[in-house]
Write an enzyme that holds these catalytic residues in place. Structure first.
Site, PDB file in Angstrom:
ATOM      1  N   GLU A   1       0.721  -1.144   0.072  1.00 38.58           N
ATOM      2  CA  GLU A   1      -0.151   0.009  -0.038  1.00 38.58           C
ATOM      3  C   GLU A   1       0.703   1.230  -0.156  1.00 38.58           C
ATOM      4  OE1 GLU A   1      -4.438  -0.376   1.725  1.00 38.58           O
ATOM      5  OE2 GLU A   1      -2.944   0.125   2.935  1.00 38.58           O
TER       6      GLU A   1
ATOM      7  N   HIS B   1       7.632 -26.201  -2.291  1.00 37.51           N
ATOM      8  CA  HIS B   1       6.586 -27.060  -3.253  1.00 37.51           C
ATOM      9  C   HIS B   1       5.408 -26.642  -4.090  1.00 37.51           C
ATOM     10  CE1 HIS B   1       8.867 -30.859  -1.157  1.00 37.51           C
ATOM     11  NE2 HIS B   1       9.160 -29.895  -0.658  1.00 37.51           N
TER      12      HIS B   1
ATOM     13  N   LYS C   1     -13.720   1.200  -3.856  1.00 34.35           N
ATOM     14  CA  LYS C   1     -14.989   1.396  -3.122  1.00 34.35           C
ATOM     15  C   LYS C   1     -15.903   2.498  -3.892  1.00 34.35           C
ATOM     16  CE  LYS C   1     -12.265   1.967   1.089  1.00 34.35           C
ATOM     17  NZ  LYS C   1     -11.483   2.656   2.035  1.00 34.35           N
TER      18      LYS C   1
HETATM   19  O1  PA5 Z   1      -3.188   1.255   5.817  1.00 36.42           O
HETATM   20  C1  PA5 Z   1      -4.419   1.492   5.772  1.00 36.42           C
HETATM   21  O2  PA5 Z   1      -4.504   2.939   5.996  1.00 36.42           O
HETATM   22  C2  PA5 Z   1      -5.495   0.575   5.459  1.00 36.42           C
HETATM   23  O3  PA5 Z   1      -5.141  -0.384   5.086  1.00 36.42           O
HETATM   24  C3  PA5 Z   1      -6.519   0.553   6.461  1.00 36.42           C
HETATM   25  O4  PA5 Z   1      -5.910   0.295   7.630  1.00 36.42           O
HETATM   26  C4  PA5 Z   1      -7.605   0.006   6.079  1.00 36.42           C
HETATM   27  O5  PA5 Z   1      -8.327   0.290   4.837  1.00 36.42           O
HETATM   28  C5  PA5 Z   1      -8.919  -0.101   7.202  1.00 36.42           C
HETATM   29  O6  PA5 Z   1      -9.235   1.196   7.543  1.00 36.42           O
HETATM   30  P1  PA5 Z   1     -10.087   1.572   8.664  1.00 36.42           P
HETATM   31  O7  PA5 Z   1      -9.292   1.609   9.708  1.00 36.42           O
HETATM   32  O8  PA5 Z   1     -10.375   3.090   8.433  1.00 36.42           O
HETATM   33  O9  PA5 Z   1     -11.360   0.901   8.614  1.00 36.42           O
END
Ligand code: PA5
Length: 429
Positions: free
Chosen positions: A284, A305, A419
Site C-alpha cells: 500500500e 513445493h 470503493k
Molecule cells: O493502511 C491503511 O490505511 C489501510 O489498510 C486501512 O488500515 C484499512 O483500509 C482499514 O481502514 P479503517 O481503519 O479506516 O477501517
C-alpha cells in the site's frame, strides 16, 4: 537486534548502480527524518517511539487482563492495517495448540457471508457445560466507516445484544480516531469503551498503537516488551542508519534493474502472518504512480513445493527477502528407529531446527544459482523484543524506500477506486 546481510543481492548490482541508489535513498531518509517529504503529517509512528507513553500500555494491559480472565472468545473486527499487525504478532508468538486464554477470532476483514454466519453460530452455541459463552469484540476502524468492518460489526453487536441484553455494551471495545466517523456516533450513543488511534498514524503503521496492542495483549503477549523492542530499534537507527540505507539502496537499485517482485520468505510458519503485515505495509505504501516492487509472501519449506519452481526457474523479475530466526525455542529432534524402515536414521539426533536451517541454506544456494538476489534479515529468537524491532525496521525502511522513488508512502489513493465502484453498484448515495 536485526542483522541485515545484503551480500548476495549486492553481487547483482554494479558499483555505479549502487552509488546512484544510495544517493536517492539518503535523500529519502533526509526527507523522512526532517519531515519535509509528501505525507509528512503521517509520521507519528516515529514520535510514539521517541516518546513512549507507558500510561497507555498500562491501560491496555489492565483491560486485557480483565478480558482474559472472563472471555471465552475475543473477536478482532477490522481490515487492512486495522488487523494485520495484531494477527502478525499473535500468530508469531501465541502457542499453536494452547487452550489458555480466549479463542481469538477475526472478522470484518472480508465480506464472505458463510464465514460470518458460521462465526455468529459459533459464538451463540453453548459451551460444553451448557453455559453461555462470554464473547468480546474489539472493532477497529480509523475512518469508522469501512464497509467490510462495519457490516460484520453490525451483525456481531446485534448478536451480543441478543445474548447479553443491556450488558452487551460492556463486551464491546472500539478503536477509532478521536472524532468523526459513524463509529464515533455509535460510541457516543451506546457508551462503548473507546481507544484512540492518533491522527498522525495511518492504518498500516499503527500496530504499536491501541489498534494492534489491545488484541495482542488479550492474546497474552507482553506488549511492553514488543513496544520497547521497537523503541530500542528506533534509538539504534537514530544513532546509526547505515543498515536501513544499505537494505533500502539494494531494493532501490533492484527496482531500477527491473525486479518487480519481492518474495518475503520465512522458514518458520509462525512468521507467515508477519509476512502478510509486511506485504500490506510495502504494497500500500509503494505501489503508486506505476512504481514499486510487488510484495508477496512465501512460507518455506511449504511453498518450496509450490512457488519454489517459479522462484528457481520462472521469469527473472524476482528478488527475495529472507526472514531468519537464528535460534529455535524447540529442541525436538529426530529419534533413532530400530530397523530404520523409513531410511531416516541418517538424520537421527538432529533437531528439526538444524534440518530446517540446512533447508534454508540449500534454498539460498539454489536460488542464488537461479539468479535471484537475496537479502537476509536475521533475528536471534522469535520473541516480543525482536518482533518489535522488526516492525520498526520495516516501517522505517518502507518510508525511506518509497521516498527514494519520489512517491508519498503514506496515502493510498488507489484503494478508493474499488470503493467508489462498489458503492455505486450497491446504490449508496
Ligand atoms: O493502511 C491503511 O490505511 C489501510 O489498510 C486501512 O488500515 C484499512 O483500509 C482499514 O481502514 P479503517 O481503519 O479506516 O477501517
Amino acid at each position: 537486534m536485526i542483522k541485515c546481510d545484503v551480500r548476495i543481492a549486492r553481487s547483482f548490482i554494479s558499483d555505479e548502480e549502487y552509488i546512484s541508489a544510495h544517493g536517492k535513498v539518503s535523500q529519502g531518509y533526509k526527507q523522512l527524518s526532517e519531515k519535509s517529504g509528501p505525507g509528512s503529517e503521517w509520521l507519528g509512528w516515529r514520535d510514539i517511539l521517541a516518546n513512549p507513553n507507558d500510561a497507555i500500555l498500562e491501560e491496555i494491559e489492565s483491560l486485557a487482563t480483565s478480558i482474559r480472565s472472563d472471555a471465552d472468545i475475543f473477536i478482532v473486527c477490522g481490515i487492512g492495517g486495522s488487523y494485520l499487525g495484531a494477527k502478525a504478532i499473535i500468530d508469531a508468538l501465541k502457542p499453536h495448540f494452547s487452550s489458555k486464554g480466549p479463542e481469538i477470532l477475526y472478522a470484518g476483514h472480508h465480506m464472505g457471508g458463510k464465514y460470518l454466519e458460521e462465526l455468529l453460530q459459533h459464538i451463540k452455541a453453548p459451551k460444553a457445560d451448557g453455559g453461555q459463552k462470554k464473547v468480546y469484540v474489539n472493532v477497529i476502524s480509523k475512518s469508522g466507516s469501512t464497509l467490510e468492518t462495519a457490516l460484520s460489526f453490525r451483525a456481531i453487536r446485534s448478536t451480543l445484544e441478543s445474548m447479553y441484553g443491556d450488558e452487551a455494551a460492556n463486551h464491546i471495545i472500539c478503536t477509532t480516531s478521536d472524532e468523526g466517523g459513524i463509529l464515533n456516533q455509535l460510541i457516543d450513543a451506546k457508551g462503548y469503551k473507546k481507544f484512540v488511534i492518533p491522527n498522525d498514524i495511518g492504518g498500516r503503521f499503527s500496530v504499536l498503537t491501541p489498534v494492534g496492542l489491545i488484541p495482542i495483549a488479550v492474546a497474552g503477549i507482553d506488549i511492553k516488551a514488543l513496544y520497547y523492542g521497537a523503541v530500542s530499534a528506533y534509538n539504534r537507527y537514530e544513532e546509526d542508519i547505515e543498515d536501513i540505507i544499505e537494505y533500502t539502496s539494494l531494493r532501490n537499485a533492484l527496482h531500477k534493474a527491473g525486479k518487480t517482485i519481492d518474495v518475503i520468505s520465512c522458514f518458520e510458519p509462525e512468521l507467515a502472518s508477519f509476512g502478510g503485515w509486511i506485504q500490506q505495509l510495502m504494497g500500500e505504501s509503494e505501489g503508486k504512480e506505476g512504481k514499486g516492487i510487488f510484495p508477496t509472501v512465501a512460507s518455506f519449506s511449504t511453498d518450496l513445493h509450490s512457488l519454489g519452481q517459479f522462484i528457481q526457474q520462472g521469469k527473472r523479475s524476482l528478488m527475495e527477502t529472507f526472514l531468519i530466526v537464528e535460534n529455535s525455542f524447540s529442541s525436538i529432534e529426530v529419534e533413532t528407529l530400530e530397523g530404520d524402515d523409513d531410511k531416516l536414521n541418517y538424520l537421527a539426533g538432529k533437531t528439526f531446527h538444524d534440518i530446517n536451517t540446512k533447508a534454508r541454506l540449500g534454498t539460498t544456494e539454489a536460488h542464488q544459482d537461479g539468479n535471484v538476489p537475496i537479502i537476509n534479515l536475521t533475528i536471534e529468537a522469535l520473541n516480543e523484543e525482536n518482533l518489535g524491532a522488526l516492525i520498526y525496521f520495516f516501517e522505517l525502511a518502507t518510508g525511506v524506500f518509497v521516498y527514494s522513488l519520489g512517491v508519498n508512502p503514506f496515502n493510498q489513493p488507489g484503494v478508493e477506486d474499488y470503493k467508489k465502484a462498489m458503492y455505486r453498484l450497491l446504490g449508496k448515495d
